[in-house]
Design a protein around this motif. Structure first.
Motif, PDB file in Angstrom:
ATOM      1  N   ALA A   3       1.320  -1.025   0.085  1.00 18.22           N
ATOM      2  CA  ALA A   3      -0.094  -0.253   0.043  1.00 18.22           C
ATOM      3  C   ALA A   3       0.824   1.349   0.009  1.00 18.22           C
ATOM      4  O   ALA A   3       2.370   1.397   0.388  1.00 18.22           O
ATOM      5  CB  ALA A   3      -0.899   0.008   0.933  1.00 18.22           C
ATOM      6  N   ASP A   4       0.303   2.764   0.081  1.00 12.88           N
ATOM      7  CA  ASP A   4       1.032   3.943  -0.666  1.00 12.88           C
ATOM      8  C   ASP A   4       1.240   3.466   0.647  1.00 12.88           C
ATOM      9  O   ASP A   4       0.466   4.340   1.398  1.00 12.88           O
ATOM     10  CB  ASP A   4       0.150   4.647  -1.482  1.00 12.88           C
ATOM     11  N   ALA A   5       3.087   4.377   1.056  1.00  9.83           N
ATOM     12  CA  ALA A   5       2.736   4.157   2.693  1.00  9.83           C
ATOM     13  C   ALA A   5       2.849   6.128   3.325  1.00  9.83           C
ATOM     14  O   ALA A   5       2.612   5.718   4.321  1.00  9.83           O
ATOM     15  CB  ALA A   5       4.485   4.405   2.448  1.00  9.83           C
ATOM     16  N   VAL A  24       3.897  -0.973   4.077  1.00  9.15           N
ATOM     17  CA  VAL A  24       2.914  -1.015   4.632  1.00  9.15           C
ATOM     18  C   VAL A  24       2.239  -2.725   3.650  1.00  9.15           C
ATOM     19  O   VAL A  24       2.602  -2.139   2.284  1.00  9.15           O
ATOM     20  CB  VAL A  24       1.889  -0.273   4.686  1.00  9.15           C
ATOM     21  N   THR A  25       1.737  -3.060   4.460  1.00  8.32           N
ATOM     22  CA  THR A  25       1.913  -4.684   3.663  1.00  8.32           C
ATOM     23  C   THR A  25      -0.053  -5.196   3.888  1.00  8.32           C
ATOM     24  O   THR A  25      -0.071  -4.987   5.990  1.00  8.32           O
ATOM     25  CB  THR A  25       2.409  -6.056   3.457  1.00  8.32           C
ATOM     26  N   ALA A  26      -0.762  -5.907   3.429  1.00  5.34           N
ATOM     27  CA  ALA A  26      -2.054  -5.861   4.217  1.00  5.34           C
ATOM     28  C   ALA A  26      -2.404  -7.277   3.320  1.00  5.34           C
ATOM     29  O   ALA A  26      -2.256  -7.577   2.550  1.00  5.34           O
ATOM     30  CB  ALA A  26      -2.940  -5.017   3.930  1.00  5.34           C
ATOM     31  N   ALA A  27      -2.343  -8.462   4.468  1.00  3.25           N
ATOM     32  CA  ALA A  27      -2.974  -9.713   3.682  1.00  3.25           C
ATOM     33  C   ALA A  27      -2.995 -10.189   5.346  1.00  3.25           C
ATOM     34  O   ALA A  27      -3.108 -10.157   6.115  1.00  3.25           O
ATOM     35  CB  ALA A  27      -1.248 -10.045   3.563  1.00  3.25           C
ATOM     36  N   PHE A  28      -4.359 -11.151   5.431  1.00  4.71           N
ATOM     37  CA  PHE A  28      -4.642 -11.798   5.380  1.00  4.71           C
ATOM     38  C   PHE A  28      -4.947 -11.560   6.964  1.00  4.71           C
ATOM     39  O   PHE A  28      -5.082 -12.486   8.213  1.00  4.71           O
ATOM     40  CB  PHE A  28      -3.477 -13.430   6.273  1.00  4.71           C
ATOM     41  N   GLY A  29      -6.565 -10.598   6.879  1.00  2.68           N
ATOM     42  CA  GLY A  29      -6.630  -9.909   7.512  1.00  2.68           C
ATOM     43  C   GLY A  29      -6.213  -9.396   8.735  1.00  2.68           C
ATOM     44  O   GLY A  29      -6.615  -8.760   9.436  1.00  2.68           O
ATOM     45  N   VAL A  33       2.217  -2.261   9.083  1.00  3.55           N
ATOM     46  CA  VAL A  33       2.596  -1.518   9.360  1.00  3.55           C
ATOM     47  C   VAL A  33       4.402  -1.451   9.548  1.00  3.55           C
ATOM     48  O   VAL A  33       4.780  -1.389  11.434  1.00  3.55           O
ATOM     49  CB  VAL A  33       2.482  -0.410   9.827  1.00  3.55           C
ATOM     50  N   VAL A  34       5.402  -1.215   8.407  1.00  6.46           N
ATOM     51  CA  VAL A  34       7.022  -0.874   9.339  1.00  6.46           C
ATOM     52  C   VAL A  34       7.195   0.132   9.346  1.00  6.46           C
ATOM     53  O   VAL A  34       6.814   1.303   8.353  1.00  6.46           O
ATOM     54  CB  VAL A  34       7.820  -1.577   8.250  1.00  6.46           C
ATOM     55  N   ALA A  35       7.926   0.877  10.273  1.00  7.27           N
ATOM     56  CA  ALA A  35       7.946   2.042  10.266  1.00  7.27           C
ATOM     57  C   ALA A  35       9.022   2.045  11.307  1.00  7.27           C
ATOM     58  O   ALA A  35      10.017   1.495  11.988  1.00  7.27           O
ATOM     59  CB  ALA A  35       6.879   2.633  11.298  1.00  7.27           C
ATOM     60  N   LYS A  36       9.454   3.530  11.623  1.00  4.98           N
ATOM     61  CA  LYS A  36      10.996   4.415  12.122  1.00  4.98           C
ATOM     62  C   LYS A  36      10.933   6.223  12.464  1.00  4.98           C
ATOM     63  O   LYS A  36       9.830   6.493  12.171  1.00  4.98           O
ATOM     64  CB  LYS A  36      12.148   3.622  11.365  1.00  4.98           C
ATOM     65  N   GLY A  37      11.893   5.922  13.940  1.00 10.17           N
ATOM     66  CA  GLY A  37      11.992   7.421  14.252  1.00 10.17           C
ATOM     67  C   GLY A  37      12.087   7.837  13.087  1.00 10.17           C
ATOM     68  O   GLY A  37      13.213   7.821  12.520  1.00 10.17           O
ATOM     69  N   ARG A  38      12.217   9.230  12.754  1.00 15.27           N
ATOM     70  CA  ARG A  38      12.254  10.488  12.228  1.00 15.27           C
ATOM     71  C   ARG A  38      13.342  11.158  12.846  1.00 15.27           C
ATOM     72  O   ARG A  38      14.121  12.003  11.653  1.00 15.27           O
ATOM     73  CB  ARG A  38      10.893  10.780  12.283  1.00 15.27           C
ATOM     74  N   GLN A  70      -9.479  -5.354   9.688  1.00 16.23           N
ATOM     75  CA  GLN A  70      -8.163  -5.951  10.089  1.00 16.23           C
ATOM     76  C   GLN A  70      -7.408  -5.182  11.310  1.00 16.23           C
ATOM     77  O   GLN A  70      -7.535  -4.347  11.222  1.00 16.23           O
ATOM     78  CB  GLN A  70      -7.027  -5.575   8.706  1.00 16.23           C
ATOM     79  N   SER A  71      -6.786  -6.191  11.643  1.00 15.57           N
ATOM     80  CA  SER A  71      -6.589  -6.123  12.732  1.00 15.57           C
ATOM     81  C   SER A  71      -4.791  -5.380  12.157  1.00 15.57           C
ATOM     82  O   SER A  71      -4.351  -5.837  11.114  1.00 15.57           O
ATOM     83  CB  SER A  71      -5.389  -7.380  13.759  1.00 15.57           C
ATOM     84  N   ALA A  72      -4.021  -4.235  13.360  1.00 17.93           N
ATOM     85  CA  ALA A  72      -3.241  -3.522  12.907  1.00 17.93           C
ATOM     86  C   ALA A  72      -1.869  -4.115  13.823  1.00 17.93           C
ATOM     87  O   ALA A  72      -1.922  -3.694  14.962  1.00 17.93           O
ATOM     88  CB  ALA A  72      -3.276  -2.156  12.829  1.00 17.93           C
ATOM     89  N   LEU A  73      -0.561  -3.980  12.831  1.00 17.51           N
ATOM     90  CA  LEU A  73       0.371  -4.201  14.088  1.00 17.51           C
ATOM     91  C   LEU A  73       1.679  -3.903  13.626  1.00 17.51           C
ATOM     92  O   LEU A  73       1.711  -3.657  11.976  1.00 17.51           O
ATOM     93  CB  LEU A  73       0.471  -5.664  13.359  1.00 17.51           C
ATOM     94  N   ILE A  74       2.218  -2.486  14.717  1.00 10.08           N
ATOM     95  CA  ILE A  74       2.931  -1.374  14.012  1.00 10.08           C
ATOM     96  C   ILE A  74       4.973  -2.206  13.974  1.00 10.08           C
ATOM     97  O   ILE A  74       4.937  -2.757  15.666  1.00 10.08           O
ATOM     98  CB  ILE A  74       3.058  -0.367  14.284  1.00 10.08           C
ATOM     99  N   HIS A  75       5.320  -3.115  13.149  1.00  9.13           N
ATOM    100  CA  HIS A  75       6.928  -2.868  13.265  1.00  9.13           C
ATOM    101  C   HIS A  75       7.356  -1.829  13.612  1.00  9.13           C
ATOM    102  O   HIS A  75       7.828  -1.065  12.673  1.00  9.13           O
ATOM    103  CB  HIS A  75       7.676  -4.154  12.307  1.00  9.13           C
ATOM    104  N   LEU A  76       7.868  -1.427  14.524  1.00  9.37           N
ATOM    105  CA  LEU A  76       8.850  -0.266  14.616  1.00  9.37           C
ATOM    106  C   LEU A  76      10.219  -0.132  14.909  1.00  9.37           C
ATOM    107  O   LEU A  76      10.352  -1.026  16.376  1.00  9.37           O
ATOM    108  CB  LEU A  76       8.363   0.916  15.855  1.00  9.37           C
ATOM    109  N   THR A  77      10.998   0.502  14.683  1.00 13.05           N
ATOM    110  CA  THR A  77      12.514   0.476  14.328  1.00 13.05           C
ATOM    111  C   THR A  77      13.290   1.656  15.586  1.00 13.05           C
ATOM    112  O   THR A  77      13.323   2.060  15.494  1.00 13.05           O
ATOM    113  CB  THR A  77      13.330   0.184  13.283  1.00 13.05           C
TER     114      THR A  77
END
Length: 141
Positions: A3-5, A24-29, A33-38, A70-77
């Motif tokens: 998806a468009d980040a 951002v990827t959306a699959a299987f419900g 979201v892959v994110a990092k500090g700015r 859909q459930s949302a999961l943030i992968h934060l670096t």
């Protein structure tokens, strides 16, 4: 599905200035979201001195409010910085994300607020039943 980040950045992190969405990827419900500090630097919590020397980084997984059913999961670096103060007992510290989550938390602040409101409004067994139903509908835990 990729998806468009920038769209997800404005949707998920509205009002949160210190996070950049990388993918951002959306699959299987589930929306991942892959994110990092700015920020280029962070201040030591003990001495308040700013440091831009990165020691290491690690991943945090944060559950967020469901998005479109859909459930949302943030992968934060999260980066760990070196404190430049010679006598600092901490030596390294993690960059803070105060607007997004609390230290060591597994939920975002806004998801935590929703769960607190459910617990306070319904209390006891009724709150537990509703939380279980929400969990089953959107995989909150």
């Amino acid at each position: 599905m990729q998806a468009d980040a920038s769209f997800w950045d404005s949707l998920v992190f509205d009002g949160i200035d210190d996070v950049d969405v990388e993918a951002v990827t959306a699959a299987f419900g589930t929306v991942d979201v892959v994110a990092k500090g700015r920020a280029a630097s962070a201040a030591c919590p003990d001495y308040g001195r700013s440091s831009d020397r990165v020691h290491d980084s690690y991943q945090r997984r944060l559950k967020d409010l469901p998005l479109g059913g859909q459930s949302a999961l943030i992968h934060l670096t999260v980066r760990r910085f070196l404190c430049d103060t010679r006598d600092c007992p901490r030596r390294t510290f993690a960059e803070p994300f105060a607007q997004l989550t609390a230290p060591y938390a597994r939920f975002t602040t806004r998801l935590n607020h929703v769960l607190e409101h459910v617990g306070l409004a319904l209390a006891g067994r009724a709150g537990a039943r509703l939380a279980d139903q929400l969990e089953g509908a959107s995989n909150l835990n």
